[in-house]
Write a protein that holds these residues in place. Structure first.
Motif, PDB file in Angstrom:
ATOM      1  N   ALA A 170      12.502  -0.298  -5.472  1.00  0.00           N
ATOM      2  CA  ALA A 170      12.871   1.047  -5.005  1.00  0.00           C
ATOM      3  C   ALA A 170      14.369   1.091  -4.787  1.00  0.00           C
ATOM      4  CB  ALA A 170      12.117   1.377  -3.726  1.00  0.00           C
ATOM      5  N   ASP A 171      14.907   2.346  -4.797  1.00  0.00           N
ATOM      6  CA  ASP A 171      16.323   2.553  -4.542  1.00  0.00           C
ATOM      7  C   ASP A 171      16.564   2.987  -3.097  1.00  0.00           C
ATOM      8  OD1 ASP A 171      16.922   2.024  -7.268  1.00  0.00           O
ATOM      9  OD2 ASP A 171      16.318   4.092  -7.745  1.00  0.00           O
ATOM     10  N   VAL A 172      15.630   3.763  -2.549  1.00  0.00           N
ATOM     11  CA  VAL A 172      15.742   4.311  -1.189  1.00  0.00           C
ATOM     12  C   VAL A 172      14.383   4.145  -0.495  1.00  0.00           C
ATOM     13  CG1 VAL A 172      16.216   6.341   0.225  1.00  0.00           C
ATOM     14  CG2 VAL A 172      17.461   5.996  -1.935  1.00  0.00           C
ATOM     15  N   VAL A 173      14.452   3.668   0.763  1.00  0.00           N
ATOM     16  CA  VAL A 173      13.215   3.550   1.545  1.00  0.00           C
ATOM     17  C   VAL A 173      13.446   4.191   2.906  1.00  0.00           C
ATOM     18  CG1 VAL A 173      11.508   2.009   2.551  1.00  0.00           C
ATOM     19  CG2 VAL A 173      12.634   1.386   0.390  1.00  0.00           C
ATOM     20  N   VAL A 174      12.644   5.189   3.247  1.00  0.00           N
ATOM     21  CA  VAL A 174      12.717   5.859   4.545  1.00  0.00           C
ATOM     22  C   VAL A 174      11.315   5.816   5.166  1.00  0.00           C
ATOM     23  CG1 VAL A 174      13.240   7.965   5.808  1.00  0.00           C
ATOM     24  CG2 VAL A 174      14.563   7.373   3.758  1.00  0.00           C
ATOM     25  N   GLY A 215       0.800  -1.221   0.000  1.00  0.00           N
ATOM     26  CA  GLY A 215       0.000   0.000   0.000  1.00  0.00           C
ATOM     27  C   GLY A 215       0.832   1.270   0.000  1.00  0.00           C
ATOM     28  N   LEU A 216       2.161   1.145  -0.108  1.00  0.00           N
ATOM     29  CA  LEU A 216       3.023   2.322  -0.081  1.00  0.00           C
ATOM     30  C   LEU A 216       3.399   2.761  -1.511  1.00  0.00           C
ATOM     31  CD1 LEU A 216       5.405   1.342   2.890  1.00  0.00           C
ATOM     32  CD2 LEU A 216       3.319   2.735   2.945  1.00  0.00           C
ATOM     33  N   GLU A 217       3.516   4.050  -1.667  1.00  0.00           N
ATOM     34  CA  GLU A 217       3.761   4.636  -3.002  1.00  0.00           C
ATOM     35  C   GLU A 217       5.255   4.772  -3.277  1.00  0.00           C
ATOM     36  OE1 GLU A 217       3.016   8.877  -5.356  1.00  0.00           O
ATOM     37  OE2 GLU A 217       2.300   8.582  -3.287  1.00  0.00           O
ATOM     38  N   VAL A 218       5.651   4.367  -4.466  1.00  0.00           N
ATOM     39  CA  VAL A 218       7.035   4.590  -4.927  1.00  0.00           C
ATOM     40  C   VAL A 218       7.015   5.812  -5.852  1.00  0.00           C
ATOM     41  CG1 VAL A 218       9.011   3.658  -6.184  1.00  0.00           C
ATOM     42  CG2 VAL A 218       7.537   2.135  -4.815  1.00  0.00           C
ATOM     43  N   LYS A 219       7.847   6.787  -5.520  1.00  0.00           N
ATOM     44  CA  LYS A 219       7.863   7.985  -6.381  1.00  0.00           C
ATOM     45  C   LYS A 219       9.295   8.318  -6.789  1.00  0.00           C
ATOM     46  CE  LYS A 219       7.485  11.014  -2.333  1.00  0.00           C
ATOM     47  NZ  LYS A 219       6.689  12.099  -1.712  1.00  0.00           N
ATOM     48  N   GLN A 220       9.389   9.073  -7.849  1.00  0.00           N
ATOM     49  CA  GLN A 220      10.693   9.426  -8.424  1.00  0.00           C
ATOM     50  C   GLN A 220      11.152  10.754  -7.809  1.00  0.00           C
ATOM     51  OE1 GLN A 220      11.883   7.213 -10.728  1.00  0.00           O
ATOM     52  NE2 GLN A 220      13.895   8.196 -10.777  1.00  0.00           N
ATOM     53  N   ALA A 280      11.652  -4.874   7.595  1.00  0.00           N
ATOM     54  CA  ALA A 280      11.121  -5.903   6.704  1.00  0.00           C
ATOM     55  C   ALA A 280      10.483  -5.279   5.458  1.00  0.00           C
ATOM     56  CB  ALA A 280      10.097  -6.755   7.457  1.00  0.00           C
ATOM     57  N   ILE A 281       9.782  -4.158   5.647  1.00  0.00           N
ATOM     58  CA  ILE A 281       9.166  -3.464   4.506  1.00  0.00           C
ATOM     59  C   ILE A 281      10.254  -2.960   3.554  1.00  0.00           C
ATOM     60  CG2 ILE A 281       7.816  -1.437   3.813  1.00  0.00           C
ATOM     61  CD1 ILE A 281       6.191  -1.786   6.399  1.00  0.00           C
ATOM     62  N   SER A 282      11.297  -2.389   4.174  1.00  0.00           N
ATOM     63  CA  SER A 282      12.411  -1.860   3.353  1.00  0.00           C
ATOM     64  C   SER A 282      13.046  -2.982   2.540  1.00  0.00           C
ATOM     65  CB  SER A 282      13.458  -1.205   4.268  1.00  0.00           C
ATOM     66  OG  SER A 282      12.896  -0.126   4.956  1.00  0.00           O
ATOM     67  N   VAL A 305      10.708   5.498  -1.605  1.00  0.00           N
ATOM     68  CA  VAL A 305       9.509   5.337  -0.743  1.00  0.00           C
ATOM     69  C   VAL A 305       9.789   6.121   0.533  1.00  0.00           C
ATOM     70  CG1 VAL A 305       8.059   3.757   0.579  1.00  0.00           C
ATOM     71  CG2 VAL A 305       8.970   3.053  -1.650  1.00  0.00           C
ATOM     72  N   ILE A 306       9.016   7.157   0.775  1.00  0.00           N
ATOM     73  CA  ILE A 306       9.109   7.941   2.010  1.00  0.00           C
ATOM     74  C   ILE A 306       7.707   7.982   2.604  1.00  0.00           C
ATOM     75  CG2 ILE A 306       9.663  10.162   3.045  1.00  0.00           C
ATOM     76  CD1 ILE A 306      11.533  10.685   0.697  1.00  0.00           C
ATOM     77  N   SER A 307       7.549   7.389   3.796  1.00  0.00           N
ATOM     78  CA  SER A 307       6.176   7.278   4.302  1.00  0.00           C
ATOM     79  C   SER A 307       6.148   7.071   5.817  1.00  0.00           C
ATOM     80  CB  SER A 307       5.468   6.096   3.631  1.00  0.00           C
ATOM     81  OG  SER A 307       4.154   5.958   4.131  1.00  0.00           O
ATOM     82  N   ALA A 308       5.071   7.527   6.395  1.00  0.00           N
ATOM     83  CA  ALA A 308       4.767   7.204   7.800  1.00  0.00           C
ATOM     84  C   ALA A 308       3.920   5.924   7.818  1.00  0.00           C
ATOM     85  CB  ALA A 308       4.008   8.345   8.463  1.00  0.00           C
ATOM     86  N   VAL A 309       4.220   5.017   8.750  1.00  0.00           N
ATOM     87  CA  VAL A 309       3.451   3.775   8.867  1.00  0.00           C
ATOM     88  C   VAL A 309       2.928   3.681  10.297  1.00  0.00           C
ATOM     89  CG1 VAL A 309       4.568   2.483   7.020  1.00  0.00           C
ATOM     90  CG2 VAL A 309       5.606   2.533   9.284  1.00  0.00           C
TER      91      VAL A 309
END
Length: 844
Positions: A770-774, A733-738, A759-761, A745-749
């Motif tokens: 994705a290249d970067v997940v925060v 349910g998380l959005e990948v953006k350029q 685990a999500i990362s 992926v930058i998101s609050a969970v």
């Protein structure tokens, strides 16, 4: 004379003539399953009449409390509607055990009622058995009563027997003429003894016990004829106080008046009679250890209570009243029965609970009965309807009969019995106890050689003569082996040849099948014959363990009374070398604090190492010193009193005990629970068994702890697995953006911990999505946490530690880590969005 004065005058009269005044026994008969309740003065002397017991007196007098409400003697349905029927009453009696006979019994009775009580001789009539010429002549010779006022009647009225076999004999009754005003209307002219209208009232029955009836019906004269008499206190009070009804005497009228106050002041006479009688029965039965139940004695008590409550409800009383009336009874009867005050709170609580139970359950059945009664055709309640009330709503058949009688209905018994079929009829409350068996002829023959001298209070070893030998049984003229009684098991040990020292028998137990005879249960290892001299040796270790447990039951009962109240009474016990079991009257389970305090008091007394003394004294003297006695237990005139000398405990007891409380070592309660309504059970161990119990508990706790650890570890593994699944599901349910040249992926969970965010990362990076997940999350502790992950091949361009550092600083915290993996946190959850925005800006 007041009722109390009449009672005391009777006892004083016979005491002055050489009779031992004996206290009333309990309403629960001691060791007699043939009786539901004590219903006559002679009950406590039954074994004496049967020749199975001897006492140090041969004349006695008592005022015995009695109940007749079940089994053969059941007056319940008549109570309230007649002048003289009662469930509870007191029976005055004098007894001769092979001492005086007819002439003296007649003389005593006549002198007491005509000279001491002052009753007019001209109003007295006498009946004798039709074949008892002696009695008829003695009445004329001793009293001067004319033959015209002496009447001969048949077995139904003037012959008494204890059972189908055994002691029996003719009896003679004294009747009083209450006058024509006592007769039913239209029956004033009827003469004694053909009247049936209530004018002539029996006041005293003298039983001349002179025969032994065999199974074939043959009557053999007894070698020592005896006397058993009974005079109802309520009846003689009515005569002496000039009342036509027992209920108008000062023994019952004050209770009726109190009942009338509680019922609003306008209750029917029958209702007041029922309330007064049933309140007395209830107070005395519960005091003597009976509690409401669904069978046996408890069911009869419940039936008595319900009948009183039901009649009160017919007067419009919807609240509780019977427990208030029983409290009044206790206070009213205290001149003769001061012990009632000890249990008044317990009695009131039990009665109040039963009143509440009636209001919530029995009242429903009562309403259904009334509905069925309205549609009863021909004045007959259908059998199937009666059975439904019995089977489904618990309304006893006899209770239905009583209610039907009040509405002038009958019950279709054929229909009821057909519906009942083979089901057990509890509702009649007939006593199903086995008939008390006759003494084994072998035991009787051994007893005839003499009683066994018990030496076991002072020694564990003694030489003795074999006087009886049977299959697995052996009797000695004296023995150190304790015979099972009072809850304490019989001793075990061995018998040795006095001549050779050889062990000739293992003793596996010892019993007292008849008073005075100790029968050893043996396994013979060598030849033994009557006349041999043997050395009897008790197993000292087993005896010592048993003594520790027995003395501990005394300490336990004293502790229970201190913590729970004086209403606590022993309701049974078992004492053996391994443990003690103690049953007691109490209406609620013990709280943890109560259980702890009871155990503390017992062990405190053990640690004091107080001396435990025993002494033999008269029963009355022992009771006057405050020694506790057990309800339903049978005591002789000489009793053994066991005293913990600092005053903590004092009981009547024939068992074996330690010399000092410290000999017990320590005690520990191992179980507490309910065994029936109003009766609780405690089990405990003492001495070395406490250490064994503690070690067992420790092992059990360790095993439980290991199991708990394993379960926790398994649960933690399952939780981690579930968290991973949730994280995996959340990643979809998380959005990948350029952002620039990076897929980010930058998101609050919500509701995620760091492990789940990692685990999500991993899920995004491993898939190459994705290249970067925060990620960031607000915790339940009021903080925020961050994780950052970067593909390793991009770690030289984007540093995960710097991304987390920027996010953490924005949320009031700090963080950092490797170029490809980093974690951090902040103090301000409100800054979570701002922190993630700072990361995106850094990436741009």
């Amino acid at each position: 004379m007041t009722g109390h004065e009449i009672r005391q005058t009777f006892l004083d009269y016979f005491a002055d003539r050489g009779h031992r005044v004996v206290r009333s026994s309990s309403l629960v008969p001691a060791n007699d399953p043939t009786l539901l309740f004590t219903n006559a003065g002679m009950n406590q002397f039954k074994d004496i009449f049967l020749g199975q017991e001897q006492r140090d007196y041969n004349r006695a007098a008592t005022s015995q409390k009695c109940v007749r409400a079940g089994g053969k003697h059941n007056d319940l349905e008549n109570v309230g509607y007649t002048r003289r029927h009662h469930t509870f009453f007191e029976m005055l009696g004098n007894f001769s055990f092979g001492d005086y006979f007819k002439a003296e019994a007649i003389d005593f009775a006549w002198e007491l009622i005509t000279k001491v009580y002052g009753i007019d001789k001209e109003k007295l009539y006498v009946t004798v058995f039709r074949e008892d010429d002696d009695a008829e002549l003695l009445w004329q010779k001793v009293t001067g009563i004319p033959k015209s006022r002496i009447f001969r009647l048949d077995e139904k009225d003037n012959f008494w027997q204890m059972g189908e076999t055994g002691p029996c004999g003719p009896c003679s009754e004294i009747h009083y003429d209450l006058g024509p005003e006592a007769a039913e209307p239209g029956r004033e002219h009827e003469e004694f003894p053909l009247d049936g209208g209530g004018r002539f009232m029996e006041i005293w029955n003298l039983v001349f016990m002179q025969y032994d009836r065999s199974a074939e019906g043959v009557l053999t004269p007894l070698p020592r004829p005896s006397i058993d008499t009974g005079m109802g206190l309520e009846r003689i009070a009515a005569v002496l106080q000039g009342k036509l009804s027992n209920y108008e005497t000062d023994l019952l009228q004050p209770i009726r008046e109190r009942a009338n106050q509680l019922l609003g002041g306008k209750a029917l006479p029958a209702t007041l009679n029922i309330a007064a009688d049933h309140a007395r029965a209830t107070a005395f039965l519960i005091h003597d250890g009976v509690v409401p139940a669904n069978e046996g004695r408890g069911y009869v008590l419940r039936k008595i209570m319900r009948r009183a409550i039901r009649h009160a409800r017919r007067e419009g009383c919807t609240g509780e009243f019977l427990h208030l009336l029983t409290a009044f009874v206790a206070d009213f009867m205290k001149p003769a029965y001061p012990e009632l005050l000890e249990s008044v709170d317990r009695v009131s609580r039990i009665v109040r609970d039963e009143e509440h139970r009636y209001a919530t359950t029995f009242a429903i059945a009562e309403k259904i009965f009334q509905d069925e009664a309205k549609s009863a055709a021909g004045g007959v309640l259908p059998g199937p309807a009666a059975f439904k009330l019995y089977d489904t709503y618990g309304l006893g058949l006899d209770e239905q009969a009583d209610m039907a009688r009040e509405l002038s209905l009958t019950i279709d018994m054929d229909g009821f019995n057909e519906a009942m079929e083979a089901q057990r009829t509890r509702a009649r409350a007939s006593w199903k106890g086995a008939e008390k068996g006759t003494v084994n002829p072998v035991h009787a023959a051994w007893l005839a050689k003499g009683t066994t001298a018990f030496l076991g209070y002072d020694t564990l070893e003694a030489d003795a003569l074999v006087v009886g030998l049977g299959e697995g049984e052996l009797v000695l003229d004296q023995t150190p082996f304790y015979a099972e009684s009072g809850g304490q098991v019989g001793d075990r040990g061995a018998l040795y040849s006095k001549e050779t020292g050889e062990k000739v028998a293992e003793v596996t137990g010892c019993t007292k099948p008849v008073p005075g005879l100790f029968v050893h249960k043996v396994t013979l290892l060598a030849a033994v014959k009557e006349g041999d001299i043997l050395t009897a040796r008790v197993d000292g270790d087993l005896r010592a363990a048993t003594m520790r447990n027995h003395t501990s039951t005394h300490l336990l009962q004293a502790a229970l009374q201190r913590v729970l109240g004086k209403h606590v009474k022993q309701a049974g016990s078992t004492v053996d070398p391994t443990r003690l079991r103690f049953d007691f009257s109490h209406y609620a389970g013990l709280s943890p604090d109560e259980r702890t305090e009871i155990e503390r008091l017992v062990n405190e007394e053990i640690l004091k190492n107080v001396a435990v003394n025993t002494e033999v004294m008269d029963l009355d003297q022992a009771l006057d010193t405050g020694a506790m006695a057990l309800f339903g237990e049978k005591y002789g005139d000489k009793v053994r009193v066991v005293t913990v000398t600092d005053g903590f405990s004092r009981e009547l007891c024939g068992g074996t005990h330690v010399k000092r409380t410290g000999d017990i070592g320590m005690a520990r309660i191992t179980y507490e629970g309910s065994i029936s309504a109003g009766v609780r059970r405690i089990e405990a161990v003492t001495g070395a068994a406490v250490v064994e119990h503690i070690e067992t508990e420790k092992a059990q706790i360790a095993a439980e702890l290991d199991r708990a650890k394993a379960q926790l570890k398994d649960a933690e593994r399952q939780i981690e697995q579930l968290k991973a699944k949730l994280a995996h599901a959340a990643s979809g349910g998380l959005e990948v953006k350029q952002v620039g040249k990076f897929r980010v992926v930058i998101s609050a969970v919500d509701g995620m911990d760091r492990a789940q965010m990692r685990a999500i990362s991993d899920d995004f990076l491993n898939k190459g999505a994705a290249d970067v997940v925060v990620l960031g999350t607000a915790t339940s502790a009021g903080t925020v946490e961050f994780t950052a992950a970067v593909r390793k091949e991009l770690a030289g361009e984007v540093h995960a530690g710097k991304l987390v550092g920027a996010a953490s600083a924005a949320a009031g915290g700090k963080g950092g880590g490797r170029p490809d993996r980093a974690e951090g946190g902040g103090k301000d959850p409100a800054k979570l969005g701002e922190a993630l925005a700072a990361v995106e800006q850094m990436l741009q």
